[in-house]
Design a protein around this motif. Structure first.
Motif, PDB file in Angstrom:
ATOM      1  N   SER A   1       0.819  -1.220   0.000  1.00  0.00           N
ATOM      2  CA  SER A   1       0.000   0.000   0.000  1.00  0.00           C
ATOM      3  C   SER A   1       0.849   1.266   0.000  1.00  0.00           C
ATOM      4  O   SER A   1       0.326   2.371  -0.057  1.00  0.00           O
ATOM      5  N   GLY A   2       2.173   1.104   0.065  1.00  0.00           N
ATOM      6  CA  GLY A   2       3.063   2.258   0.043  1.00  0.00           C
ATOM      7  C   GLY A   2       3.395   2.752   1.437  1.00  0.00           C
ATOM      8  O   GLY A   2       2.926   2.229   2.448  1.00  0.00           O
ATOM      9  N   LEU A   3       4.220   3.784   1.494  1.00  0.00           N
ATOM     10  CA  LEU A   3       4.630   4.412   2.740  1.00  0.00           C
ATOM     11  C   LEU A   3       4.493   5.917   2.619  1.00  0.00           C
ATOM     12  O   LEU A   3       4.599   6.471   1.527  1.00  0.00           O
ATOM     13  N   ILE A   4       4.293   6.579   3.733  1.00  0.00           N
ATOM     14  CA  ILE A   4       4.304   8.037   3.747  1.00  0.00           C
ATOM     15  C   ILE A   4       5.750   8.514   3.571  1.00  0.00           C
ATOM     16  O   ILE A   4       6.652   8.064   4.283  1.00  0.00           O
ATOM     17  N   ALA A   5       5.975   9.411   2.610  1.00  0.00           N
ATOM     18  CA  ALA A   5       7.317   9.936   2.360  1.00  0.00           C
ATOM     19  C   ALA A   5       7.486  11.357   2.896  1.00  0.00           C
ATOM     20  O   ALA A   5       8.604  11.803   3.150  1.00  0.00           O
ATOM     21  N   ILE A   6       6.377  12.072   3.066  1.00  0.00           N
ATOM     22  CA  ILE A   6       6.439  13.453   3.552  1.00  0.00           C
ATOM     23  C   ILE A   6       5.051  13.851   4.056  1.00  0.00           C
ATOM     24  O   ILE A   6       4.032  13.403   3.512  1.00  0.00           O
TER      25      ILE A   6
END
Length: 199
Positions: free
Chosen positions: A20-25
């Motif tokens: 599901s992805g990751l928060i990058a900012i």
């Protein structure tokens, strides 16, 4: 980001990316993440805005942060201005006179300027003029850092889908506070350049 924020994250923070992805900012309202570049830890950062400002500062001015942090100010923007490009450059290549900043405006004007014309400043300032923005030129829509002897071609694309290809070496090398020269003429007088790339 388009509103001039910047952050640095250790690449190991993205070693286990979930499906599901990751928060990058952590983005604030009406701000957008547009540029992600790898860096060595000892590079310089160039940030260019649509109203013709540019700043060059040391990467070390940006401390490493966690993934969810919002970042710090890279450039102080004037009213209605926004960032249109961010580039990572090697200070050694700048010193050796190898690098230039190429900018293109919405009305098809462009130029190259030696990066030595951009002194290193502290992060978060207003920067210095990188182009003379007028009604004739329109605002900056793209910027690239290139080798002074780059043999590639540039492709400029308009919002109506018009495309032009020409040798990058044909773009003149001019001072910072100049308008540049016309690189593209539009069939529709209301058309605008929107993107440029190298091939």
């Amino acid at each position: 980001t388009t509103k001039g924020l910047i952050k640095k994250v250790e690449k190991e923070a993205f070693s286990n990316v979930r499906r599901s992805g990751l928060i990058a900012i952590g983005l604030k309202e009406d701000d957008y993440l547009e540029w992600v570049k790898p860096s060595s830890g000892n590079d310089d950062i160039m940030v260019i805005t649509k109203k013709g400002q540019a700043i060059r500062f040391k990467e070390k001015d940006v401390r490493a942060m966690g993934r969810t942090a919002a970042g710090v100010r890279a450039i102080r923007l004037k009213k209605d201005d926004k960032v249109v490009a961010m580039r990572v450059v090697s200070p050694k290549l700048v010193t050796k006179n190898f690098l230039e900043l190429f900018v293109i405006t919405e009305n098809g004007y462009g130029k190259r300027t030696n990066l030595r014309a951009y002194k290193v400043q502290g992060r978060g300032g207003s920067g210095i003029k990188t182009a003379s923005i007028t009604v004739k030129t329109g605002k900056i829509v793209g910027a690239h850092v290139s080798n002074i002897e780059d043999e590639r071609d540039i492709i400029i694309i308009s919002q109506n889908g018009q495309v032009i290809r020409s040798p990058f070496k044909g773009v003149p090398s001019l001072g910072r506070a100049t308008q540049g020269v016309r690189l593209m003429r539009f069939k529709d007088p209301k058309d605008k350049a929107t993107s440029v790339t190298f091939i």
